[in-house]
Design an enzyme around this catalytic site. Sequence first.
Site, PDB file in Angstrom:
ATOM      1  N   TYR A 231     -26.268  -9.089 -80.111  1.00  0.00           N
ATOM      2  CA  TYR A 231     -27.204  -9.367 -79.018  1.00  0.00           C
ATOM      3  C   TYR A 231     -27.780  -8.053 -78.490  1.00  0.00           C
ATOM      4  CZ  TYR A 231     -28.905 -10.800 -74.413  1.00  0.00           C
ATOM      5  OH  TYR A 231     -29.680 -11.004 -73.294  1.00  0.00           O
TER       6      TYR A 231
ATOM      7  N   THR B  55     -41.704 -19.403 -73.591  1.00  0.00           N
ATOM      8  CA  THR B  55     -40.788 -19.877 -74.615  1.00  0.00           C
ATOM      9  C   THR B  55     -39.362 -19.915 -74.053  1.00  0.00           C
ATOM     10  OG1 THR B  55     -40.226 -17.701 -75.574  1.00  0.00           O
ATOM     11  CG2 THR B  55     -42.247 -18.793 -76.366  1.00  0.00           C
TER      12      THR B  55
ATOM     13  N   SER C 115     -34.074 -24.231 -70.485  1.00  0.00           N
ATOM     14  CA  SER C 115     -32.881 -23.927 -69.680  1.00  0.00           C
ATOM     15  C   SER C 115     -32.961 -22.491 -69.195  1.00  0.00           C
ATOM     16  CB  SER C 115     -31.595 -24.137 -70.495  1.00  0.00           C
ATOM     17  OG  SER C 115     -31.501 -23.185 -71.543  1.00  0.00           O
ATOM     18  N   GLY C 116     -32.041 -22.142 -68.305  1.00  0.00           N
ATOM     19  CA  GLY C 116     -31.884 -20.763 -67.878  1.00  0.00           C
ATOM     20  C   GLY C 116     -33.128 -20.132 -67.292  1.00  0.00           C
ATOM     21  N   ILE C 117     -33.365 -18.875 -67.666  1.00  0.00           N
ATOM     22  CA  ILE C 117     -34.488 -18.098 -67.128  1.00  0.00           C
ATOM     23  C   ILE C 117     -35.819 -18.763 -67.448  1.00  0.00           C
ATOM     24  CG2 ILE C 117     -35.732 -15.919 -67.337  1.00  0.00           C
ATOM     25  CD1 ILE C 117     -32.977 -14.586 -67.851  1.00  0.00           C
ATOM     26  N   GLY C 118     -35.974 -19.272 -68.665  1.00  0.00           N
ATOM     27  CA  GLY C 118     -37.240 -19.891 -69.046  1.00  0.00           C
ATOM     28  C   GLY C 118     -37.571 -21.101 -68.214  1.00  0.00           C
TER      29      GLY C 118
END
Length: 311
Positions: A158, A16, A20-23
């Site tokens: 967060y 999931t 973008s990013g880590i995914g």
Amino acid sequence: MALKLKPIAEQVIVITGASSGIGLATAMLAAHQGARVVMAARSRSTLEHVAAELVRNGYEATAVAADVSVREDMDRVARVAMERYGRVDTWVNNAGLSIYGRLDEVPEEDALRLFQVNFWGVVHGSLAALPLLKARGGALINVGSEVSDATVPLQGMYSASKHAVKGFTDALRIELEADKAPVSVTLIQPTAVDTPFPEHAANYMDQAAKLPSPMIPAEKVAAAILGAATDGDREVKVGALSVINTAMFKLLPGLADKMAKKQMGRQQRNAPSHPHQGTLYVPGESGETAGFGDSNPADPDDAMRRNTRPS
């Protein structure tokens, strides 16, 4: 059933937050290593473009537009994976975002939305994945943060959500171990990662947001995630500062608080920012693994003054 995790090249992996990013970095690395990848995120056009590029280059990938905050969407991701590949070997709950701003200055509706994504998204994904993983054995991987054990001011909600992710992940692991279920449950705890995370975050500061340096590349976290998919580790801290910061908050909490206070002046760029909700309510379509890193940092003393409210 005894737990035996497969090599990445033999796995079907659901990820999931894969736009973008880590995914995205994890999906690309897994595909390049031979896995069949199911990429889920709200960003339909980006997902479909990336999946099409992977397929065009001889890899196997499927895009599913879905919102992790909606349980039915996660069930649909699971159905697509089963219809397309017949099983799921690893499920990675990675989707997440942040809010920059003081806790007493962030709208409550935004804080609730953040928890719907960061915490309930992990819950929904885990519950959708468990029947599939229990059936054949596999790995459930939840992406937390170093702030699952530590905390960072100006990203208080967060931090709270990542503490909640750790609590849920640990409790789920214990229950599955009691059942002798053939499912490994791993919490990934990266330090600051250079991704579009600050640009996607809601921001109620008066300067543009950034992450405190140093940052590690998303690909390093992706490698740790895939390592957990084959090794079944309990927790994986990624980056030296993740190890140091989590240890500090456990062993020397008073000193850790004083050190964390300095981060109130290290999360800003030298550029104005008007309050905005980032990708809390709408998908982002950046399709990038990397962000702007430590470029154009604000003066830390000035940023600290802007974000404190002396009585």
